[in-house]
Write a protein that holds these residues in place. Structure first.
Motif, short mmCIF file in Angstrom:
data_model
loop_
_atom_site.label_atom_id
_atom_site.label_comp_id
_atom_site.label_asym_id
_atom_site.label_seq_id
_atom_site.Cartn_x
_atom_site.Cartn_y
_atom_site.Cartn_z
N LEU A 256 -7.51 5.93 7.68
CA LEU A 256 -6.65 5.15 6.80
C LEU A 256 -5.90 4.09 7.57
N LYS B 243 -7.56 2.58 -4.94
CA LYS B 243 -8.66 1.89 -4.27
C LYS B 243 -9.52 2.79 -3.40
N MET B 244 -9.00 3.94 -2.99
CA MET B 244 -9.73 4.79 -2.06
C MET B 244 -9.35 6.25 -2.25
N THR C 84 0.82 -1.22 0.00
CA THR C 84 0.00 0.00 0.00
C THR C 84 0.85 1.26 0.00
N ILE D 259 -3.85 4.70 -2.18
CA ILE D 259 -4.90 5.45 -1.50
C ILE D 259 -4.59 6.94 -1.63
N ILE E 52 0.22 5.46 0.16
CA ILE E 52 -0.71 6.58 0.35
C ILE E 52 -0.12 7.80 -0.33
#
Length: 263
Positions: free
Chosen positions: A150, A133-134, A55, A79, A57
């Protein structure tokens, strides 16, 4: 980031992502050479393969999707965490291929060339759309604006020309950087792109304040939050015109590894 809340409110009112992108990131923009240099630096940081994981961010500045192209093949999901609705809307428009979306094809093509043409630009764009995804709207008046919404302990955070725009003073910058680093796991990374020596930028007809930072201040703040810089490059501004538009001296790009948690 409570000290940043008033500045965020000002940007929320006056900042328009479409004006910013048109002025600084379109193909005809006078800052194109500076942008390509930044993309080259980011690709170089990632070429070793050490900065990767599940992941990533993108923390603030999420309308500047071009800076995500170098990172997208190294992470399974992305994200977007953002404080300004205008920026979120610009990102949504591109992700959903809606009318009026900014054209990032030039940046995608350039990154593919830097990577050795592993894929063509349109494939790069579709790959990144699939990995986002977000999209999260954050609030600057919370003590920890991102953490409640988050996942913590992510592999990497990318932040491009955000902290100096949103933070009011150096103490606020240090606090925001600490909040940001708290989301990264031990051994994970922060990648930052910061405009140094900048006091203002024009967005449309509005002159917006920017926190003036220098390299030593940024390095000290990263040390204080338990990070060690692995690579960095402080690139002097290529385009020397339009100082009435934005007055940064250089752009500081870096990748830092988080070695410990700081209370």
């Amino acid at each position: 980031m409570a000290s940043c809340s008033a500045k965020c409110m000002l940007y929320e009112k006056l900042y328009k992502a479409e004006h910013f992108l048109a002025a600084y990131h379109q193909e005809a923009a006078e800052f194109l050479e500076d942008i390509q240099l930044l993309l080259t630096e980011l690709c170089g940081f990632l070429s070793s393969g050490d900065v990767k994981g599940d992941t990533l961010i993108n923390y603030g500045g999420c309308e500047i999707l071009g800076f995500l192209f170098p990172a997208c093949r190294f992470f399974k999901e992305i994200i977007l965490a953002e404080f300004l609705e205008s920026r979120l809307q610009a990102a949504r428009t591109w992700i959903n291929k809606e009318p009026g979306a900014f054209d990032w094809s030039l940046a995608a093509k350039y990154v593919c060339e830097l990577e050795g043409n592993r894929e063509i630009g349109i494939e790069k764009e579709e790959s990144m759309r699939g990995k986002i995804k977000m999209l999260i709207k954050c609030e600057a008046n919370e003590d920890h604006p991102v953490a409640p919404k988050l996942p913590t302990q992510v592999d990497c955070i990318l932040s491009t020309t955000f902290l100096e725009f949103m933070c009011t003073d150096v103490d606020g910058f240090r606090k925001a950087l600490k909040d940001m680093s708290s989301l990264v796991k031990i051994g994970g990374h922060l990648m930052l792109v910061l405009a140094l020596g900048c006091t203002f930028m024009m967005c449309g007809t509005y002159k917006l304040p920017v926190l003036c930072l220098d390299e030593e201040c940024v390095k000290a703040a990263l040390t204080d939050v338990g990070c060690v810089i692995k690579e960095s490059k402080n690139n002097k501004r290529v385009n020397q015109t339009k100082y009435s538009h934005i007055d940064y001296d250089s752009v500081f790009c870096l990748v830092a590894c988080k070695e410990k948690n700081v209370q």
